[in-house]
Design a protein around this motif. Structure first.
Motif, PDB file in Angstrom:
ATOM      1  N   VAL A  17      37.801   5.753  -8.916  1.00 29.17           N
ATOM      2  CA  VAL A  17      38.343   5.945  -9.448  1.00 29.17           C
ATOM      3  C   VAL A  17      39.966   5.305  -9.963  1.00 29.17           C
ATOM      4  O   VAL A  17      39.750   5.751 -10.883  1.00 29.17           O
ATOM      5  N   GLU A  18      40.319   4.896  -9.782  1.00 25.65           N
ATOM      6  CA  GLU A  18      41.589   4.039  -9.888  1.00 25.65           C
ATOM      7  C   GLU A  18      41.046   3.210 -10.768  1.00 25.65           C
ATOM      8  O   GLU A  18      42.519   3.272 -11.862  1.00 25.65           O
ATOM      9  N   ARG A  35      40.655   5.709 -13.957  1.00 29.21           N
ATOM     10  CA  ARG A  35      42.147   6.241 -14.277  1.00 29.21           C
ATOM     11  C   ARG A  35      42.328   5.126 -15.081  1.00 29.21           C
ATOM     12  O   ARG A  35      43.509   5.600 -15.926  1.00 29.21           O
ATOM     13  N   CYS A  88      33.070  10.575  -9.548  1.00 31.32           N
ATOM     14  CA  CYS A  88      34.842  10.018  -9.295  1.00 31.32           C
ATOM     15  C   CYS A  88      35.366  10.329 -10.257  1.00 31.32           C
ATOM     16  O   CYS A  88      36.077  10.198 -10.449  1.00 31.32           O
ATOM     17  N   ALA A 136      38.463  11.781  -9.769  1.00 32.39           N
ATOM     18  CA  ALA A 136      40.238  10.989 -11.525  1.00 32.39           C
ATOM     19  C   ALA A 136      40.984  12.125 -11.535  1.00 32.39           C
ATOM     20  O   ALA A 136      42.234  12.111 -12.628  1.00 32.39           O
ATOM     21  N   LEU A 181      42.536  12.592 -14.554  1.00 30.74           N
ATOM     22  CA  LEU A 181      41.385  12.331 -15.923  1.00 30.74           C
ATOM     23  C   LEU A 181      41.734  13.399 -16.641  1.00 30.74           C
ATOM     24  O   LEU A 181      41.821  14.663 -16.011  1.00 30.74           O
TER      25      LEU A 181
END
Length: 244
Positions: free
Chosen positions: A103-104, A107, A137, A141, A153
């Motif tokens: 996810v990081e 983003r 994910c 996000a 996102l």
């Protein structure tokens, strides 16, 4: 050149992004996109049979070989950032914190579009699991309540690239991309994958067949655009357009 455009590929194993969307990567890189590729594993257990047949082979040596292949292929394609999470394969599995790492990445990249595997693959469940993870994910996000203060996102399209046996996967392409201008880069990347040499010519034939479909669907003999090599994709989400 397209400015500030990004794309994200989520690949179950080290070679998947080469066979299935290497042309899309190279084409968009040439257009100025910063393309990030995340390899969830090296495919060290299940997709490295040629290497395991060598006497005295070890898991670490296989992973080192696959890492070197994928990094060389990524360079040939013009990948902006290759992220190798080394999560293991057969089976591929992500813990909660692994998903948050992905996810990081999503983003940070803020992709204009994403690419991953077909949603069903009875021959290789790692593939469909990777797409399940990609969808999960992507959802996280987008959530304002996940790590508040980070940029969330938007709604990038997720394209599913072509599986190995399309008839068994329920994969139905609705988008064909002409990769003729960058075919030499995809073929060079393909030839980096020494551990799966048996697939080199197979995926060349796939690209030639999809080029025929590209021409047919761009107008055929009534004005269709010629193409020698193409890739097919299936979109997950409706597309919003001003013109058809």
């Amino acid at each position: 050149m397209t400015e500030n455009k990004t794309a994200l590929v989520i690949s179950a194993h080290a070679a998947d992004f080469v066979w299935r969307c290497g042309g899309a990567i190279a084409l968009h890189a040439a257009k100025g996109y910063a393309v990030t590729v995340v390899c969830l594993s090296f495919g060290e257990r299940g997709e490295s049979a040629k290497l395991w047949k060598e006497p005295g082979m070890t898991l670490d040596r296989v992973k080192d070989a696959r890492r070197a292949e994928s990094e060389k292929a990524a360079q040939a394609l013009g990948v902006h950032d290759l992220i190798e999470l080394d999560l293991g394969d057969y089976p591929l599995h992500l813990e909660r914190e692994d998903k948050f790492r992905l996810v990081e990445v999503i983003r940070k990249v803020q992709p204009s579009f994403m690419l991953s595997h077909s949603r069903f693959d009875p021959y290789n469940t790692d593939h469909m699991y990777a797409t399940q993870v990609a969808l999960e994910c992507r959802m996280i996000a987008q959530a304002w309540g996940h790590e508040p203060g980070q940029k969330v996102l938007g709604a990038p399209q997720l394209y599913l690239f072509e599986p190995h046996q399309t008839e068994q996967m329920g994969w139905k392409p609705d988008t064909f991309l002409d990769i003729t201008p960058v075919w030499d880069r995809k073929r060079a990347a393909i030839e980096c994958m020494a551990g799966q040499e048996h697939l080199w010519d197979y995926y060349t034939r796939v690209a030639e067949n999809r080029a025929n479909h590209f021409m047919r669907n761009s107008g055929g003999q009534s004005g269709g655009r010629k193409a020698k090599y193409a890739e097919g994709f299936q979109s997950i989400f409706p597309r919003t357009v001003d013109e058809l």
